[in-house]
Design a protein around this motif. Structure first.
Motif, PDB file in Angstrom:
ATOM      1  N   ALA A  57       0.830  -1.219   0.000  1.00 28.13           N
ATOM      2  CA  ALA A  57       0.000   0.000   0.000  1.00 28.13           C
ATOM      3  C   ALA A  57       0.859   1.262   0.000  1.00 28.13           C
ATOM      4  CB  ALA A  57      -0.926  -0.019   1.215  1.00 28.13           C
ATOM      5  N   GLY A  58       2.176   1.109   0.057  1.00 28.79           N
ATOM      6  CA  GLY A  58       3.037   2.288  -0.087  1.00 28.79           C
ATOM      7  C   GLY A  58       3.800   2.711   1.153  1.00 28.79           C
ATOM      8  N   TRP A  59       3.603   2.010   2.286  1.00 29.60           N
ATOM      9  CA  TRP A  59       4.383   2.370   3.483  1.00 29.60           C
ATOM     10  C   TRP A  59       5.842   1.988   3.261  1.00 29.60           C
ATOM     11  CZ3 TRP A  59       2.371   5.387   7.096  1.00 29.60           C
ATOM     12  CH2 TRP A  59       0.970   5.456   7.188  1.00 29.60           C
ATOM     13  N   SER A  60       6.746   2.817   3.774  1.00 26.57           N
ATOM     14  CA  SER A  60       8.170   2.526   3.562  1.00 26.57           C
ATOM     15  C   SER A  60       8.635   1.417   4.500  1.00 26.57           C
ATOM     16  CB  SER A  60       9.011   3.784   3.787  1.00 26.57           C
ATOM     17  OG  SER A  60       8.936   4.166   5.143  1.00 26.57           O
ATOM     18  N   ILE A  61       9.675   0.729   4.091  1.00 28.95           N
ATOM     19  CA  ILE A  61      10.285  -0.305   4.933  1.00 28.95           C
ATOM     20  C   ILE A  61      10.701   0.318   6.271  1.00 28.95           C
ATOM     21  CG2 ILE A  61      12.372  -1.737   5.160  1.00 28.95           C
ATOM     22  CD1 ILE A  61      10.466  -3.124   3.389  1.00 28.95           C
ATOM     23  N   ALA A  62      11.208   1.557   6.219  1.00 25.23           N
ATOM     24  CA  ALA A  62      11.672   2.214   7.448  1.00 25.23           C
ATOM     25  C   ALA A  62      10.526   2.382   8.447  1.00 25.23           C
ATOM     26  CB  ALA A  62      12.294   3.575   7.112  1.00 25.23           C
ATOM     27  N   VAL A  63       9.370   2.829   7.969  1.00 29.52           N
ATOM     28  CA  VAL A  63       8.248   3.026   8.893  1.00 29.52           C
ATOM     29  C   VAL A  63       7.741   1.668   9.394  1.00 29.52           C
ATOM     30  CG1 VAL A  63       5.845   3.829   9.035  1.00 29.52           C
ATOM     31  CG2 VAL A  63       7.602   5.316   8.080  1.00 29.52           C
ATOM     32  N   LEU A  64       7.748   0.648   8.529  1.00 27.64           N
ATOM     33  CA  LEU A  64       7.258  -0.674   8.957  1.00 27.64           C
ATOM     34  C   LEU A  64       8.170  -1.298  10.022  1.00 27.64           C
ATOM     35  CD1 LEU A  64       6.016  -2.201   5.569  1.00 27.64           C
ATOM     36  CD2 LEU A  64       4.707  -1.059   7.355  1.00 27.64           C
ATOM     37  N   THR A  65       9.463  -1.066   9.907  1.00 30.30           N
ATOM     38  CA  THR A  65      10.379  -1.633  10.912  1.00 30.30           C
ATOM     39  C   THR A  65      10.655  -0.629  12.037  1.00 30.30           C
ATOM     40  OG1 THR A  65      12.326  -0.861   9.701  1.00 30.30           O
ATOM     41  CG2 THR A  65      11.570  -3.085   9.206  1.00 30.30           C
ATOM     42  N   GLY A  66      10.250   0.649  11.809  1.00 31.98           N
ATOM     43  CA  GLY A  66      10.410   1.664  12.858  1.00 31.98           C
ATOM     44  C   GLY A  66      11.813   2.210  12.978  1.00 31.98           C
ATOM     45  N   GLU A  67      12.661   1.926  11.999  1.00 28.40           N
ATOM     46  CA  GLU A  67      14.014   2.490  12.104  1.00 28.40           C
ATOM     47  C   GLU A  67      14.665   2.720  10.743  1.00 28.40           C
ATOM     48  OE1 GLU A  67      15.752  -0.647  14.485  1.00 28.40           O
ATOM     49  OE2 GLU A  67      16.820  -1.368  12.724  1.00 28.40           O
ATOM     50  N   LYS A  68      15.642   3.634  10.762  1.00 31.62           N
ATOM     51  CA  LYS A  68      16.371   3.948   9.547  1.00 31.62           C
ATOM     52  C   LYS A  68      17.796   4.326   9.932  1.00 31.62           C
ATOM     53  CE  LYS A  68      16.859   5.217   5.205  1.00 31.62           C
ATOM     54  NZ  LYS A  68      16.702   4.309   4.073  1.00 31.62           N
ATOM     55  N   GLU A  69      18.743   3.927   9.100  1.00 35.82           N
ATOM     56  CA  GLU A  69      20.123   4.303   9.390  1.00 35.82           C
ATOM     57  C   GLU A  69      20.430   5.634   8.704  1.00 35.82           C
ATOM     58  OE1 GLU A  69      23.228   1.225   9.102  1.00 35.82           O
ATOM     59  OE2 GLU A  69      24.427   2.805   8.178  1.00 35.82           O
ATOM     60  N   PHE A  70      21.112   6.518   9.443  1.00 39.62           N
ATOM     61  CA  PHE A  70      21.504   7.812   8.888  1.00 39.62           C
ATOM     62  C   PHE A  70      22.860   8.172   9.472  1.00 39.62           C
ATOM     63  CE2 PHE A  70      21.597  12.496   9.052  1.00 39.62           C
ATOM     64  CZ  PHE A  70      21.362  12.795   7.716  1.00 39.62           C
ATOM     65  N   TYR A  71      23.776   8.544   8.637  1.00 39.48           N
ATOM     66  CA  TYR A  71      25.126   8.912   9.052  1.00 39.48           C
ATOM     67  C   TYR A  71      25.727   7.838   9.970  1.00 39.48           C
ATOM     68  CZ  TYR A  71      28.457  12.712   8.486  1.00 39.48           C
ATOM     69  OH  TYR A  71      29.520  13.480   8.086  1.00 39.48           O
ATOM     70  N   GLY A  72      25.472   6.580   9.599  1.00 39.02           N
ATOM     71  CA  GLY A  72      26.092   5.461  10.322  1.00 39.02           C
ATOM     72  C   GLY A  72      25.433   5.095  11.643  1.00 39.02           C
ATOM     73  N   ARG A  73      24.286   5.684  11.938  1.00 41.15           N
ATOM     74  CA  ARG A  73      23.630   5.365  13.209  1.00 41.15           C
ATOM     75  C   ARG A  73      22.145   5.096  12.997  1.00 41.15           C
ATOM     76  NH1 ARG A  73      26.738   9.971  14.050  1.00 41.15           N
ATOM     77  NH2 ARG A  73      28.631   9.549  15.222  1.00 41.15           N
ATOM     78  N   LYS A  74      21.561   4.398  13.978  1.00 35.32           N
ATOM     79  CA  LYS A  74      20.145   4.045  13.864  1.00 35.32           C
ATOM     80  C   LYS A  74      19.248   5.133  14.432  1.00 35.32           C
ATOM     81  CE  LYS A  74      19.762  -0.864  13.991  1.00 35.32           C
ATOM     82  NZ  LYS A  74      19.693  -2.033  14.840  1.00 35.32           N
ATOM     83  N   PHE A  75      18.180   5.427  13.729  1.00 41.26           N
ATOM     84  CA  PHE A  75      17.192   6.381  14.228  1.00 41.26           C
ATOM     85  C   PHE A  75      15.805   5.765  14.179  1.00 41.26           C
ATOM     86  CE2 PHE A  75      20.766   8.984  13.218  1.00 41.26           C
ATOM     87  CZ  PHE A  75      20.769   9.918  14.243  1.00 41.26           C
ATOM     88  N   THR A  76      15.029   6.035  15.232  1.00 34.72           N
ATOM     89  CA  THR A  76      13.632   5.615  15.237  1.00 34.72           C
ATOM     90  C   THR A  76      12.845   6.525  14.307  1.00 34.72           C
ATOM     91  OG1 THR A  76      13.684   4.732  17.465  1.00 34.72           O
ATOM     92  CG2 THR A  76      11.573   5.546  16.713  1.00 34.72           C
TER      93      THR A  76
END
Ligand code: GLN
Length: 296
Positions: A57-76
């Motif tokens: 339906a278009g939700w991003s993998i990041a929102v489905l798993t609740g996290e995304k990596e940015f500048y080498g670190r994990k963010f909720t």
């Protein structure tokens, strides 16, 4: 059912199937690759189907798993914030470089406007904290967002990356919460760096882009030319820069992430509202114009 059976039937790509199943199993992708015989219980399979539906339906993998990596670190992340993009790492890098081009005892006030998940300001604070404590101690970090829901996520991320005691978050429109409070740089001494990944897309761009349709419009859309918020921010900065005559050595630098199509229009806007400023456009790793750096 085992993992290799799911791979055969999943409507998602192999990569996305592995990420989502890994998330549900609390295992990394490498584990799944080396253990194709991992049992998938009916309960887990049901959860996987729910996530699959949302993904389709278009939700991003990041929102489905609740996290995304940015500048080498994990963010909720969640549905209330823009998922941090790799191209935004350029902004972090340029702010970092600007600080490093000044003497190590220079005082800085770094304001991240439209902080969202807090990824930009928290990354900067952590970089300085981990690599140069002296500079870290001379910097005040501030994150501002109009959305209380976004600020909750930013606070959660700041708490998770807990060394970051110098960051404060405020709710409000652009620089307003800082200007209207006593929490404002020392106008004579502190160099002011403004990091802004504001909404910069037009409604048409968002409507025609299925990959971002589930992201918060509040974080993406900025009027018919995508410059509505940069226009407002430049006006606020123009007022601040009026005080600059009293402290000519103080730096005020704006770092604005843009859409490559806005290269000309952001230059024209800066020229009009901040005529004494100079503007440089920086390219991201994909060689697209991505950042306008305006020194006033
Ligand atoms: N770069 C984002 C995108 O194209 C937009 C981010 C923004 O508006 N600040 O999806």
């Amino acid at each position: 059912m085992v993992f290799s059976d799911i791979l055969k039937t999943s409507p998602l790509s192999r990569l996305e199937t592995e990420i989502l199943l890994g998330f549900l199993l609390k295992k990394n992708r490498e584990f799944l690759l080396t253990h194709p015989e991992t049992t998938i219980t009916p309960g887990l399979f049901k959860n996987f189907q729910t996530l699959t539906k949302k993904r389709l339906a278009g939700w991003s993998i990041a929102v489905l798993t609740g996290e995304k990596e940015f500048y080498g670190r994990k963010f909720t992340v969640d549905k209330n914030v823009l998922v941090p993009r790799p191209e935004t790492e350029l902004l972090v890098e340029e702010v970092w470089r600007t600080v490093y081009n000044e003497p190590s005892d220079a005082d800085f006030f770094i304001a991240d406007i439209g902080t969202g998940s807090g990824a930009i300001i928290i990354s900067l604070a952590l970089e300085f904290f981990q690599k140069d404590k002296k500079r870290f101690n001379n910097i005040q970090f501030r994150g501002i967002d109009i959305s209380a829901r976004a600020l909750k996520i930013a606070a959660k991320n700041a708490a998770y990356h807990k060394q970051v005691r110098n960051i404060k978050f405020f709710q409000g429109n652009l620089l307003e919460p800082l200007i209207n409070r006593s929490d404002w740089p020392n106008l004579l001494n502190d160099n002011l760096l403004i990091a802004a990944n504001l909404p910069y897309l037009t409604p048409q761009q968002v409507n025609s882009s299925p990959s971002i349709k589930k992201e918060p419009r509040l974080a993406l859309v900025a009027g018919p030319d995508g410059l509505k918020y940069y226009r407002q921010l430049f006006r606020q900065v123009a007022v601040i820069c009026q005080d600059k005559e009293a402290s000519p050595k103080r730096k005020v630098v704006l770092f604005c992430e843009i859409d490559p199509d806005q290269t000309k229009s952001i230059k024209a806007l800066a020229k009009k509202i901040l005529p004494a400023g100079s503007i440089v456009i920086k390219k991201d790793l994909a060689n697209h114009n991505r950042l306008a750096v305006i020194s006033c």
